[in-house]
Enzyme design. Structure first.
Site, PDB file in Angstrom:
ATOM      1  N   ASP A   9      25.291 -27.179 -45.952  1.00  0.00           N
ATOM      2  CA  ASP A   9      24.415 -28.127 -46.610  1.00  0.00           C
ATOM      3  C   ASP A   9      25.026 -28.871 -47.478  1.00  0.00           C
ATOM      4  OD1 ASP A   9      21.654 -28.902 -47.701  1.00  0.00           O
ATOM      5  OD2 ASP A   9      22.161 -27.737 -49.375  1.00  0.00           O
ATOM      6  N   ASP A  11      23.302 -31.331 -50.418  1.00  0.00           N
ATOM      7  CA  ASP A  11      22.917 -31.242 -51.841  1.00  0.00           C
ATOM      8  C   ASP A  11      22.852 -29.886 -52.428  1.00  0.00           C
ATOM      9  OD1 ASP A  11      22.499 -34.380 -52.247  1.00  0.00           O
ATOM     10  OD2 ASP A  11      21.382 -33.819 -50.414  1.00  0.00           O
ATOM     11  N   GLY A  44      19.260 -32.219 -45.219  1.00  0.00           N
ATOM     12  CA  GLY A  44      17.892 -32.941 -45.038  1.00  0.00           C
ATOM     13  C   GLY A  44      18.158 -34.342 -44.963  1.00  0.00           C
ATOM     14  N   LYS A 197      16.829 -26.453 -39.518  1.00  0.00           N
ATOM     15  CA  LYS A 197      18.343 -26.430 -39.452  1.00  0.00           C
ATOM     16  C   LYS A 197      18.832 -25.248 -38.577  1.00  0.00           C
ATOM     17  CE  LYS A 197      19.377 -28.597 -43.960  1.00  0.00           C
ATOM     18  NZ  LYS A 197      20.180 -28.314 -45.177  1.00  0.00           N
ATOM     19  N   ASP A 220      21.283 -23.575 -50.038  1.00  0.00           N
ATOM     20  CA  ASP A 220      20.860 -23.123 -51.199  1.00  0.00           C
ATOM     21  C   ASP A 220      19.476 -23.569 -51.522  1.00  0.00           C
ATOM     22  OD1 ASP A 220      20.985 -26.187 -51.478  1.00  0.00           O
ATOM     23  OD2 ASP A 220      20.594 -25.906 -53.493  1.00  0.00           O
ATOM     24  N   ASN A 223      14.976 -25.335 -46.968  1.00  0.00           N
ATOM     25  CA  ASN A 223      15.305 -25.911 -45.753  1.00  0.00           C
ATOM     26  C   ASN A 223      16.524 -25.092 -45.305  1.00  0.00           C
ATOM     27  OD1 ASN A 223      16.732 -27.148 -47.796  1.00  0.00           O
ATOM     28  ND2 ASN A 223      17.024 -28.902 -46.633  1.00  0.00           N
TER      29      ASN A 223
END
Length: 268
Positions: A9, A11, A44, A197, A220, A223
C-alpha cells in the site's frame, strides 16, 4: 518461506507522513528486487498518484504492474495502460450523488484519472485528495455530466465524526451491491461488487503463476484488509488500527520508522 511477490500500500505504508519514501525503504526495495521478488504497488489512488513512485523506485517497467483505485483497475506499470478494470456506471453515480445529498456529506467521483464533484462548496478533503495524487479536479453540475461516463470509484468525504454518523444512514442492501471501504478516517470509498485490493492481487498472482503462500502484503487501513487476508504473509503497519493488526501475521514498525524496510529485511 520463499516470497515471490510483495504488494505494498502507499499512504500510511510505503510513504511516511510527509508522503515521501525514506532512503531506508528505497534501499530495502532495491535489495528485494535484486533477490528476484516482484514488487507490486497497490493503492486507493488513481494511476496519476502512483506513477511518480513507480518511477522513483524503478518499478516503471513493462514486466511490472500496479493496482489503482483500490482494485478497480490494474495497469501496466510502464505505460499506465489499463489491462483489467471493473467500473461503475452513470446510474450508480446518480444514486450515490443523490444519497450523499440526502445524508449531508461531500461527494466526488473518479473517472479517467480525473476527479468530478457537484458540490459547489468543494470539500477541502476533495482538494487534498486532488493535490496529493496529482489528479485534475473539476466542479461539474449534475446536468453537465455525460451519461455515458464510467467511474473507477466514488468517494464520500468529510470529517471523521460526520462520516461515522453517515455510515449509519447507508442502506443495508448497498453492502450487497457494492464494495464499501473506509480507506481513511475522512474517506468512504464505493466500488463495484467484489472489487478490492485482494481480488486484484489475486488476478496478478494467477497471471504470474504465484500461489498465495509466496505472497506478502503490507498495509495499514480497512481498504488493505482483503489483500492482507489473501496473502500467505500479511504485514500490518504499527500505525494501523488495532482491527487491522489483529488479522495480520506480523506487525512491523510505523511508516515514520521505515516499517516497510523492516518487514522486507526480516522476511526477504
Amino acid at each position: 518461506m520463499s516470497i515471490k511477490l510483495v504488494a505494498i500500500d502507499l499512504d500510511g505504508t510505503l510513504l511516511n507522513n510527509q508522503h515521501k519514501i525514506t532512503q531506508e525503504v528505497k534501499d530495502a526495495i532495491q535489495r528485494t528486487k535484486e533477490s528476484g521478488t516482484q514488487i507490486l504497488l497497490a493503492s486507493g489512488r488513481s494511476f496519476n498518484g502512483i506513477s511518480p513512485y513507480l518511477k522513483e523506485l524503478g518499478l516503471d517497467t513493462s514486466d511490472n504492474f500496479c493496482i489503482s483505485n483500490n482494485g478497480s483497475q490494474i495497469h501496466q506499470a510502464d505505460s499506465g495502460e489499463v489491462i483489467i478494470e471493473d467500473l461503475l456506471n452513470f446510474e450508480d453515480y446518480l444514486y450515490f450523488e443523490n444519497l450523499s445529498r440526502e445524508i449531508g456529506v461531500h461527494f466526488h467521483a473518479l473517472s479517467d484519472n480525473k476527479i468530478y464533484t457537484t458540490n459547489r462548496h468543494i470539500s477541502h478533503f476533495t482538494c487534498r485528495e486532488a493535490f496529493l495524487t496529482w489528479t485534475p479536479l473539476y466542479y461539474r453540475p449534475l446536468n453537465e455530466m455525460q451519461n455515458d461516463m464510467r467511474f473507477s470509484k466514488f468517494m464520500i468525504v468529510d470529517t471523521p465524526t460526520v462520516l461515522d454518523n453517515a455510515m449509519q444512514y447507508l442502506p443495508a442492501n448497498i453492502y450487497e451491491q457494492y464494495s464499501i471501504l473506509r480507506s481513511a478516517p475522512y474517506f468512504i470509498e464505493i466500488l463495484n461488487t467484489d472489487v478490492n485490493k485482494g481480488n486484484a492481487v489475486k488476478k496478478i498472482a494467477e497471471h504470474l503463476k504465484i500461489t498465495p503462500e509466496k505472497i506478502m502484503c503490507i498495509g495499514d487501513q480497512d481498504n488493505d484488509l482483503a489483500m492482507l487476508k489473501y496473502a500467505g504473509l500479511s504485514v500490518a503497519m504499527e500505525n494501523a488500527p488495532e482491527a487491522i493488526k489483529k488479522i495480520a501475521k506480523f506487525v512491523t514498525l510505523s511508516n515514520e520508522e521505515h516499517g516497510v524496510a523492516a518487514a522486507l529485511n526480516k522476511f526477504i
